[in-house]
Design a protein around this motif. Structure first.
Motif, PDB file in Angstrom:
ATOM      1  N   ASN A 334     -11.903  17.249  25.962  1.00 19.96           N
ATOM      2  CA  ASN A 334     -11.555  16.082  26.752  1.00 19.96           C
ATOM      3  C   ASN A 334     -12.131  16.124  28.159  1.00 19.96           C
ATOM      4  O   ASN A 334     -11.779  15.291  29.009  1.00 19.96           O
ATOM      5  CB  ASN A 334     -10.037  15.928  26.821  1.00 19.96           C
ATOM      6  CG  ASN A 334      -9.439  15.450  25.513  1.00 19.96           C
ATOM      7  OD1 ASN A 334      -9.369  14.247  25.251  1.00 19.96           O
ATOM      8  ND2 ASN A 334      -9.026  16.382  24.665  1.00 19.96           N
ATOM      9  N   GLY A 335     -13.016  17.092  28.423  1.00 19.87           N
ATOM     10  CA  GLY A 335     -13.707  17.154  29.698  1.00 19.87           C
ATOM     11  C   GLY A 335     -12.821  17.499  30.874  1.00 19.87           C
ATOM     12  O   GLY A 335     -13.158  17.196  32.022  1.00 19.87           O
ATOM     13  N   ARG A 556      -2.148   6.134  20.142  1.00 20.83           N
ATOM     14  CA  ARG A 556      -2.258   6.943  21.357  1.00 20.83           C
ATOM     15  C   ARG A 556      -2.984   8.227  20.990  1.00 20.83           C
ATOM     16  O   ARG A 556      -2.519   8.958  20.114  1.00 20.83           O
ATOM     17  CB  ARG A 556      -0.879   7.285  21.913  1.00 20.83           C
ATOM     18  CG  ARG A 556      -0.061   6.088  22.354  1.00 20.83           C
ATOM     19  CD  ARG A 556       1.327   6.534  22.783  1.00 20.83           C
ATOM     20  NE  ARG A 556       2.126   5.414  23.274  1.00 20.83           N
ATOM     21  CZ  ARG A 556       2.815   4.598  22.510  1.00 20.83           C
ATOM     22  NH1 ARG A 556       2.823   4.779  21.191  1.00 20.83           N
ATOM     23  NH2 ARG A 556       3.502   3.598  23.019  1.00 20.83           N
ATOM     24  N   PRO A 557      -4.079   8.543  21.640  1.00 16.54           N
ATOM     25  CA  PRO A 557      -4.729   9.821  21.346  1.00 16.54           C
ATOM     26  C   PRO A 557      -3.746  10.965  21.561  1.00 16.54           C
ATOM     27  O   PRO A 557      -3.023  10.991  22.562  1.00 16.54           O
ATOM     28  CB  PRO A 557      -5.876   9.881  22.366  1.00 16.54           C
ATOM     29  CG  PRO A 557      -6.131   8.447  22.728  1.00 16.54           C
ATOM     30  CD  PRO A 557      -4.796   7.775  22.672  1.00 16.54           C
ATOM     31  N   THR A 562       0.187  18.371  29.588  1.00 12.39           N
ATOM     32  CA  THR A 562       0.719  17.399  30.545  1.00 12.39           C
ATOM     33  C   THR A 562       0.397  17.771  31.989  1.00 12.39           C
ATOM     34  O   THR A 562       0.457  16.912  32.870  1.00 12.39           O
ATOM     35  CB  THR A 562       2.244  17.273  30.404  1.00 12.39           C
ATOM     36  OG1 THR A 562       2.861  18.548  30.633  1.00 12.39           O
ATOM     37  CG2 THR A 562       2.618  16.773  29.020  1.00 12.39           C
ATOM     38  N   LYS A 563       0.047  19.041  32.239  1.00  7.83           N
ATOM     39  CA  LYS A 563      -0.253  19.460  33.602  1.00  7.83           C
ATOM     40  C   LYS A 563      -1.054  20.751  33.569  1.00  7.83           C
ATOM     41  O   LYS A 563      -0.802  21.633  32.746  1.00  7.83           O
ATOM     42  CB  LYS A 563       1.036  19.672  34.393  1.00  7.83           C
ATOM     43  CG  LYS A 563       0.822  20.037  35.865  1.00  7.83           C
ATOM     44  CD  LYS A 563       2.151  20.197  36.599  1.00  7.83           C
ATOM     45  CE  LYS A 563       1.949  20.562  38.060  1.00  7.83           C
ATOM     46  NZ  LYS A 563       3.239  20.747  38.768  1.00  7.83           N
ATOM     47  N   PRO A 574      -6.928  13.119  31.810  1.00  8.94           N
ATOM     48  CA  PRO A 574      -7.323  11.761  31.406  1.00  8.94           C
ATOM     49  C   PRO A 574      -6.122  10.817  31.413  1.00  8.94           C
ATOM     50  O   PRO A 574      -4.992  11.223  31.147  1.00  8.94           O
ATOM     51  CB  PRO A 574      -7.842  11.976  29.976  1.00  8.94           C
ATOM     52  CG  PRO A 574      -8.172  13.429  29.879  1.00  8.94           C
ATOM     53  CD  PRO A 574      -7.215  14.124  30.782  1.00  8.94           C
ATOM     54  N   GLU A 575      -6.384   9.584  31.737  1.00  6.49           N
ATOM     55  CA  GLU A 575      -5.321   8.592  31.718  1.00  6.49           C
ATOM     56  C   GLU A 575      -4.835   8.379  30.287  1.00  6.49           C
ATOM     57  O   GLU A 575      -5.622   8.367  29.338  1.00  6.49           O
ATOM     58  CB  GLU A 575      -5.825   7.271  32.298  1.00  6.49           C
ATOM     59  CG  GLU A 575      -6.104   7.305  33.794  1.00  6.49           C
ATOM     60  CD  GLU A 575      -6.441   5.922  34.330  1.00  6.49           C
ATOM     61  OE1 GLU A 575      -6.209   4.942  33.594  1.00  6.49           O
ATOM     62  OE2 GLU A 575      -6.934   5.849  35.461  1.00  6.49           O
ATOM     63  N   LYS A 576      -3.546   8.192  30.153  1.00 11.75           N
ATOM     64  CA  LYS A 576      -2.973   7.926  28.844  1.00 11.75           C
ATOM     65  C   LYS A 576      -3.204   6.464  28.486  1.00 11.75           C
ATOM     66  O   LYS A 576      -2.862   5.562  29.245  1.00 11.75           O
ATOM     67  CB  LYS A 576      -1.474   8.247  28.841  1.00 11.75           C
ATOM     68  CG  LYS A 576      -1.168   9.712  29.095  1.00 11.75           C
ATOM     69  CD  LYS A 576       0.333   9.976  29.080  1.00 11.75           C
ATOM     70  CE  LYS A 576       0.636  11.443  29.322  1.00 11.75           C
ATOM     71  NZ  LYS A 576       2.095  11.716  29.327  1.00 11.75           N
TER      72      LYS A 576
END
Length: 825
Positions: A334-335, A556-557, A562-563, A574-576
């Motif tokens: 996810n970069g 939703r991917p 989460t952190k 990445p934005e959800k």
């Protein structure tokens, strides 16, 4: 006339007759002046200084005061010169590698409970503000009580330590915290004069360049506390299993005590040293009281905080290693952070995994799969299991099961993409049909009540005519006219292959991708066989796609993190995003059909979850894997049991595994799913499905219709016919081991040769006949000889397709694996 005697000029020693007589007669006689060594005349009237007597005896060994003064001055000059030279020459170096090396810490969703720590160095640097004052004071009381008021070097303490060591009172340290930090962070632990000299100058410079708080923070993050724990945070977890913020004063005092003798004072590992450890603990607490960091009342009320048992230093065994690598892959894909940067260590990663659900998944697999294996069965050595669970409302992965033990089975069964998903793919075909408003070949809307021909090896019909694909049903069962709902309950391959053709294989593929199946999934090929699940999506991929159905078609991917932060600095994630994969009605109607699978189809074992559930079973070709994919309104979970040779890694059939003749998704996978779901949702409110489904109009059963009445939409070329009568004839002829009426060909002969496509019959009720010249040929289905099968076990079946002859290069490359998908639910 004067009364004074007459004075004569010249030498006062010469006197006339009227003067005084000299006491020494010789004094009256004139003496010549003493010649000077250089020939000059000595000054008149100056006497020769007497020669100092020579020092003899013991006096020769005692230096004179001049010698002492000279030596002191010389030594002072050397010290000052040496200090100036050393201060100029010795610079503050870069930190040593071991001091900066940290482990990456992986935490459960609560952000506190550790899952695993990777790397050889168990360290997690934290800012001083996270360390409570009581813990800081405990360390100061143990190591350097005057730290904030003293210089970098304590000369008195250093001299005292040296004197005690020389006089035999034991080897003692006289280093300040500043010196200890310099040793830990910049230098090393070797005891040499050069290292001590460097430590001296670096400490002085560091004290001028950094604040006391900065030095204390560095010291607390670099000190060794035993149990392979470097730094106060790692030590807090190693001894008490919690963050340093949660330590009380007594626990902090014990950790501070360990700094003096980390291994010896570990009262769990070395109970024989408990007395000495207690004495050190008391010393620390007494120092805190003396400096008013702790009240006398609190001190008296304390009891010794016995630490927990020691755990292995590198905790990648069990599920930890699978989780670590799944998270690392997620971050890289996810970069968020690349692999090399992550390998530098020091990252604090909060995952989406929930400890209760994670433990429940592990226990469910152990109880329903692993506990049923036996060393006496050869097939059981090939058993592998994978599982993944996703929260449909958030896309969070709440549990993962990668294998029996990461140190024993390296490949992660939850994320690998090399096993066919089988019939668990069929719901995607139905969702595609409903989302696109697809119709049958006779333009009838596809709904759960639409009838299809479910006969075994029925040839798929395209708009232009018959195709060359005739998939077999499990156990070669003929179902005749059957609704889509019933075909889903029984996982009828013939129906779903035809439905995939009706919808359009490209549309089916696109819908699967929209639901959450990765576009690059191996063997996700747009052909009618896509319906039977030849694609090799991972367990996690399937759980993500089923979660989309559970959330009414909102995709939703899936996320695992989460952190993530390093040194209290957070990295961007990445934005959800949430998008509509299929319309709600399409998703909810699919869910309605999948509920029937659990209520009365192949997935009834899932009822043991005690929750409203929807799901689908699946079996890969040759029973190499068995799947159950299902969901409640609040949890989507996929379980797979796989066969793999532990030595070669080759996929193996699961015949005989777990003591079963054959493995299917409705067995161990569905049982595991039910056990996990029940435990994972225990204590939460039971939620029902809120569905906006369209079941479609009821259609009459063509088998119950009058002969010749064109009410059935089976899409078989040549008309409807009396299928019930035909099935009865087939059943009677099966007992004679013959093929279809009119051929005179035995089943054994059919299996050994090439069978051609059935020709259309213009008359209703006429049996099918073979027309070799009119239709393409199919490869024979390979069957296991009855003598080699367990008693009562049906013959193995494999779907066949265009050109899939065992001797083709494709077949040889895949080791005989049919690319057109599995045949069983």
């Amino acid at each position: 006339m004067s009364d004074e005697p007459t004075q004569h000029g010249g030498d006062p020693g010469q006197q006339g007759s009227g003067g005084w007589a000299p006491r020494d007669p010789s004094a009256a006689s004139p003496t010549a002046d003493t010649p000077h060594p250089n020939g000059a005349q000595a000054t008149k009237g100056r006497k020769k200084r007497p020669k100092r007597p020579k020092r003899t005896g013991w006096r020769r060994a005692v230096p004179t005061w001049r010698m002492v003064l000279g030596g002191v001055l010389l030594l002072a000059l050397l010290l000052v010169g040496g200090f100036i030279a050393g201060y100029q020459i010795v610079d503050i170096p870069a930190a040593n590698a071991s001091a900066t090396a940290q482990s990456n810490v992986y935490l459960y969703a609560d952000g506190k409970t550790a899952i695993a720590r990777d790397g050889e160095i168990n360290r997690e640097n934290i800012p001083l503000r996270r360390i409570p004052r009581t813990i800081q004071h405990a360390v100061l009381a143990a190591e350097d009580r005057d730290f904030y008021s003293e210089d970098a070097i304590d000369i008195k303490a250093t001299l005292r330590a040296g004197w005690n060591t020389v006089t035999g009172k034991g080897r003692q340290g006289g280093s300040t915290i500043t010196q200890q930090f310099v040793k830990n962070y910049y230098l090393g632990q070797e005891q040499t004069v050069v290292r001590k000299a460097k430590e001296f100058f670096i400490s002085i410079k560091l004290d001028r360049e950094q604040s006391k708080d900065e030095i204390l923070e560095g010291y607390l993050n670099t000190s060794y506390f035993g149990r392979n724990a470097y730094g106060i945070q790692a030590a807090s977890h190693a001894y008490y299993g919690k963050d340093v913020e949660d330590l009380d004063a007594g626990e902090g005092a014990y950790l501070a005590s360990l700094l003096n003798a980390p291994s010896s004072y570990d009262v769990v590992t070395h109970p024989e040293n408990k007395k000495a450890a207690l004495a050190r603990w008391d010393y620390v607490l007494d120092g805190m009281v003396k400096h008013h960091w702790l009240t006398e009342a609190d001190r008296d009320a304390m009891t010794f905080p016995v630490p927990g048992k020691a755990k292995p230093a590198t905790a990648l065994s069990g599920q930890r290693g699978y989780i670590v690598h799944a998270v690392d892959d997620y971050l890289a894909e996810n970069g968020i952070i690349d692999e090399k940067t992550l390998a530098t260590g020091g990252y604090r990663i909060t995952t989406t995994l929930q400890r209760k659900k994670q433990d429940a998944l592990v226990e469910a697999v152990e109880d329903n799969v692993l506990s049923k294996t036996s060393t006496d069965r050869e097939a059981d050595r090939n058993v592998r299991a994978g599982g993944a669970s996703v929260d449909p409302a958030t896309g969070h992965v709440v549990a993962l099961y990668g294998g029996i033990d990461y140190t024993k089975q390296f490949v992660n069964n939850a994320t690998r993409r090399d096993y066919q998903v089988g019939s668990t793919f069929k719901p995607f075909v139905l969702a595609a049909a409903l989302a696109n408003g697809s119709t049958t070949q006779k333009d009838r809307p596809i709904t759960p009540n639409t009838h299809y021909d479910g006969d075994n090896e029925r040839t798929v019909q395209a708009a232009t005519g018959p195709t060359d694909y005739s998939p077999a049903n499990e156990d070669d069962v003929d179902y005749g006219s059957i609704t889509v709902r019933e075909a889903t309950d029984k996982s009828v391959n013939a129906v779903y292959a035809q439905m995939a053709q009706d919808v359009g294989p490209d549309e089916v593929k696109d819908t699967a991708i929209a639901l959450g199946i990765p576009r690059n999934t191996p063997d996700l090929t747009a052909s009618p066989s896509i319906a039977l699940g030849p694609a090799t999506a991972s367990v996690l991929d399937m759980a993500s796609a089923y979660a989309t159905l559970a959330d009414h078609g909102r995709q939703r991917p899936h996320t695992l993190v989460t952190k993530i932060s390093k040194n209290a600095t957070a990295l961007d994630l990445p934005e959800k995003t949430t998008r509509r994969a299929v319309p709600r009605e399409a998703a909810d109607t699919t869910t309605s059909v999948l509920r029937s699978v659990v209520d009365g189809g192949t997935g009834t074992a899932a009822l043991a979850a005690g929750r409203p559930a929807a799901g689908k079973t699946g079996t890969a070709e040759e029973d190499r894997a068995a799947w159950f994919a299902g969901y409640t309104p609040d949890l989507a979970t996929v379980i797979a049991v796989m066969g793999q040779d532990p030595r070669t890694g080759v996929q193996k059939p699961l015949y005989g595994a777990l003591g079963l003749a054959r493995m299917n998704g409705g067995g161990a996978p569905a049982q595991t799913w039910a056990a996990y779901t029940r435990a994972a949702l225990e204590g939460s409110e039971v939620q029902g499905f809120d569905l906006e489904a369209d079941e479609g109009p009821e259609e009459p059963d063509p088998d119950e219709s009058a002969e010749g009445e064109d009410t059935e939409d089976t899409e078989e070329a040549g008309g409807t016919g009396d299928r019930r009568e035909r099935r009865e004839r087939r059943e009677r002829q099966e007992s004679d081991d013959t093929d279809e009426p009119g051929t005179g060909e035995t089943r054994q002969e059919r299996d050994g040769g090439t069978r051609t496509q059935d020709a259309p019959s213009p008359a209703a009720g006429n049996p099918r006949t073979t027309t070799p010249a009119a239709t393409p040929t199919r490869a024979p289905r390979l069957r296991e000889p009855a003598s080699l099968r367990p008693h009562g076990e049906p013959a193995d079946t494999e779907p066949t397709g265009p050109g899939d002859h065992p001797d083709t290069p494709q077949e040889q490359e895949r080791g005989g694996q049919d690319l057109h998908g599995p045949t069983r639910p």
